[in-house]
Write a protein that holds these residues in place. Structure first.
Motif, PDB file in Angstrom:
ATOM      1  N   UNK A 168      -4.335  -7.355  -7.261  1.00  0.00           N
ATOM      2  CA  UNK A 168      -5.707  -7.543  -6.822  1.00  0.00           C
ATOM      3  C   UNK A 168      -5.921  -7.274  -5.353  1.00  0.00           C
ATOM      4  N   UNK A 169      -4.845  -7.131  -4.594  1.00  0.00           N
ATOM      5  CA  UNK A 169      -4.919  -6.794  -3.174  1.00  0.00           C
ATOM      6  C   UNK A 169      -4.561  -5.323  -2.995  1.00  0.00           C
ATOM      7  N   UNK A 170      -4.998  -4.699  -1.910  1.00  0.00           N
ATOM      8  CA  UNK A 170      -4.568  -3.321  -1.680  1.00  0.00           C
ATOM      9  C   UNK A 170      -3.039  -3.235  -1.682  1.00  0.00           C
ATOM     10  N   UNK A 171      -2.513  -2.208  -2.334  1.00  0.00           N
ATOM     11  CA  UNK A 171      -1.066  -2.005  -2.321  1.00  0.00           C
ATOM     12  C   UNK A 171      -0.612  -1.766  -0.882  1.00  0.00           C
ATOM     13  N   UNK A 172       0.626  -2.103  -0.595  1.00  0.00           N
ATOM     14  CA  UNK A 172       1.154  -1.850   0.739  1.00  0.00           C
ATOM     15  C   UNK A 172       1.063  -0.358   1.032  1.00  0.00           C
ATOM     16  N   UNK A 173       0.443  -0.008   2.126  1.00  0.00           N
ATOM     17  CA  UNK A 173       0.271   1.387   2.482  1.00  0.00           C
ATOM     18  C   UNK A 173      -0.981   2.030   1.908  1.00  0.00           C
ATOM     19  N   UNK A 174      -1.709   1.310   1.065  1.00  0.00           N
ATOM     20  CA  UNK A 174      -2.904   1.898   0.446  1.00  0.00           C
ATOM     21  C   UNK A 174      -3.966   2.238   1.488  1.00  0.00           C
ATOM     22  N   UNK A 281       2.077   2.239  -1.730  1.00  0.00           N
ATOM     23  CA  UNK A 281       1.764   3.667  -1.651  1.00  0.00           C
ATOM     24  C   UNK A 281       2.474   4.197  -0.408  1.00  0.00           C
ATOM     25  N   UNK A 282       3.391   5.125  -0.611  1.00  0.00           N
ATOM     26  CA  UNK A 282       4.173   5.662   0.503  1.00  0.00           C
ATOM     27  C   UNK A 282       3.810   7.108   0.760  1.00  0.00           C
ATOM     28  N   UNK A 283       3.891   7.529   2.023  1.00  0.00           N
ATOM     29  CA  UNK A 283       3.633   8.916   2.381  1.00  0.00           C
ATOM     30  C   UNK A 283       4.892   9.741   2.129  1.00  0.00           C
ATOM     31  N   UNK A 284       4.661  10.958   1.651  1.00  0.00           N
ATOM     32  CA  UNK A 284       5.741  11.936   1.485  1.00  0.00           C
ATOM     33  C   UNK A 284       5.200  13.264   2.006  1.00  0.00           C
ATOM     34  N   UNK A 290       3.567   6.641  -5.517  1.00  0.00           N
ATOM     35  CA  UNK A 290       3.236   5.298  -6.001  1.00  0.00           C
ATOM     36  C   UNK A 290       4.528   4.573  -6.355  1.00  0.00           C
ATOM     37  N   UNK A 291       4.637   3.332  -5.864  1.00  0.00           N
ATOM     38  CA  UNK A 291       5.823   2.513  -6.098  1.00  0.00           C
ATOM     39  C   UNK A 291       5.397   1.280  -6.881  1.00  0.00           C
ATOM     40  N   UNK A 292       6.107   0.990  -7.971  1.00  0.00           N
ATOM     41  CA  UNK A 292       5.766  -0.146  -8.803  1.00  0.00           C
ATOM     42  C   UNK A 292       6.332  -1.450  -8.286  1.00  0.00           C
ATOM     43  N   UNK A 293       5.870  -2.545  -8.855  1.00  0.00           N
ATOM     44  CA  UNK A 293       6.359  -3.847  -8.414  1.00  0.00           C
ATOM     45  C   UNK A 293       7.795  -4.103  -8.858  1.00  0.00           C
ATOM     46  N   UNK A 294       8.361  -3.193  -9.681  1.00  0.00           N
ATOM     47  CA  UNK A 294       9.767  -3.275 -10.056  1.00  0.00           C
ATOM     48  C   UNK A 294      10.596  -2.234  -9.292  1.00  0.00           C
TER      49      UNK A 294
END
Length: 461
Positions: A168-174, A281-284, A290-294
């Motif tokens: 529910x929060x912006x993903x890290x890096x979003x 969300x990481x830059x490439x 996109x990186x999952x919570x796992x």
């Protein structure tokens, strides 16, 4: 201020969208003065921003009876009841003429910044219910205030799209990847937008009608532009209800949405990743990952379209005593009737001013905003809400309590639809524990066939 003086004040309606304009029309029919405050430069500014999208409701379900009466003397003619307008057509053929008919009752470039009671913050009880509302807003670069006998908030949820983050929060890096992320259905008829997605790999995050529309649009683009591909990212797994009601949907255009999304995958223009909950969300380089919570990582994409729902902006209502459901942020009495874990659009019970009431008498949230975070709203629901609320404000409780609502059953709800192709109209666990990249339906029967009535799965993420 005396009760008699308060009764002479206007009802302030926040938002000149479909529900707000309907509320003003209903009040006008009953001789109750209304003032509509619209933050945009014209009526239905939010609808304008998705004007390229075709609705999955027909004209028969998109106009309010009181509004039709108000428009009749102007020479207005209702469009063909069986056709499906785009958002732009809804504005041009109904919403703008309705706003024009309301005249000076609608004020534009007016952004509401706060609503309270005259001389009473939210903790003060003394004579609270006898005081008028104060509505603060900015217009023409000036702070202004108007007193009101009641407030109808029909400002919708368009301004607060939900983020990609599964918590529910912006993903890290979003936020820092904002140049590669959109929260709206892309208008691929716009050359600049088309260039952004043509020949690119795009992640579509979401599982509702808006995501279906985006997938279908990107698939159409892929047929014309080599290298265009979509990756559909779902937090849940694939089941019989994933694609909505299909041909069993009583709103055929809504059913066609799910079938179009399925076709995008079946035809090889999109892959689907299930059970994936975005955490980062990481830059490439110029792309994003996109990186999952796992800690699983998807292949890089050029763009992401996040269509995970919308939320109500409650910030300017902070001095009012609202009774909201802790999960949906909808009126407490309404929330059980619209809970998307239990209900589709068509299983919502008729409801009116009593279900929309709050501990603060005289304030109502209507339209999309009344549903909080639930995606199962239909325009005809909002029209019946505003009719009941207007009757209650006018003191006609018999009419206000007589609520009738017949809604179409089955299917996924929650967004504008895609129904440009005339031909288009004629399982397992909900939340998959492990992300999978799959191609649905390749060499297999359709997930939703003509004899199947899809129901929303309970407990979906």
């Amino acid at each position: 201020m005396s009760s008699a003086a308060t009764a002479e004040l206007p009802v302030v309606v926040i938002g000149a969208g479909p529900a707000g304009l309907a509320a003003a029309a209903e009040l006008t029919e009953r001789g109750v003065p209304a003032l509509v405050l619209e933050r945009g430069p014209a009526a239905a500014d939010a609808v304008r921003q998705w004007g390229h999208v075709r609705l999955f409701s027909t004209w028969a379900e998109l106009t309010d009876p009181a509004a039709e009466k108000l428009l009749a003397p102007t020479g207005w003619t209702k469009p063909d009841a069986g056709t499906y307008p785009t958002g732009a057509e809804w504005i041009a053929l109904y919403l703008r003429p309705l706003a024009d008919a309301l005249g000076d009752a609608v004020q534009y470039h007016a952004t509401v910044t706060g609503v309270s009671r005259l001389g009473r913050d939210r903790i003060v009880d003394a004579d609270r219910d006898t005081q008028p509302f104060t509505v603060d807003y900015t217009a023409d670069g000036r702070e202004q205030r108007v007193l009101a006998r009641a407030v109808i908030d029909a400002s919708g949820t368009w301004t607060l799209p939900s983020p990609a983050g599964a918590n529910g929060l912006p993903a890290l890096g979003e936020r820092t990847a904002a140049d590669r992320i959109s929260y709206r259905i892309p208008d691929l008829k716009d050359p600049a937008v088309r260039a952004r997605y043509a020949g690119k790999r795009t992640a579509v995050i979401g599982s509702g009608a808006s995501a279906f529309t985006a997938l279908a649009e990107l698939a159409a683009l892929a047929r014309e532009e080599a290298g265009t591909r979509a990756v559909w990212v779902l937090r849940r797994g694939i089941s019989g209800s994933t694609f909505g009601g299909g041909t069993a949907d009583q709103l055929p255009a809504r059913g066609a949405l799910g079938l179009a999304a399925k076709a995008a995958v079946d035809d090889g223009y999109a892959d689907a990743v299930t059970g994936f909950r975005t955490a980062a969300v990481e830059r490439d380089g110029d792309r994003i990952v996109l990186v999952g919570d796992d800690d699983r990582r998807l292949d890089p994409v050029d763009e992401a379209v996040v269509l995970t729902g919308l939320r109500p902006d409650l910030s300017f209502l902070s001095e009012l005593r609202l009774g909201l459901d802790e999960r949906l942020q909808a009126p407490a009495a309404l929330a059980p009737l619209i809970d998307p874990n239990q209900h589709s659009c068509g299983t919502v019970s008729p409801h009116g001013h009593r279900e929309l009431a709050h501990p603060e008498p005289g304030v109502y949230l209507v339209g999309m905003k009344s549903y909080g975070r639930a995606p199962t709203f239909l325009a005809m629901t909002g029209y019946e809400q505003t009719r009941s609320v207007a009757a209650a404000i006018a003191g006609d409780l018999e009419a206000a309590d007589h609520v009738e609502l017949a809604l179409p059953e089955t299917g996924v709800c929650g967004g504008a639809g895609l129904f440009d192709d005339p031909a288009a109209g004629q399982g397992g666990g909900c939340c998959a524990p492990v992300p999978q990249l799959i191609q649905i339906g390749v060499g297999t029967p359709a997930a939703v066939d003509a004899g199947q009535t899809a129901k929303p799965s309970g407990g979906c993420c």
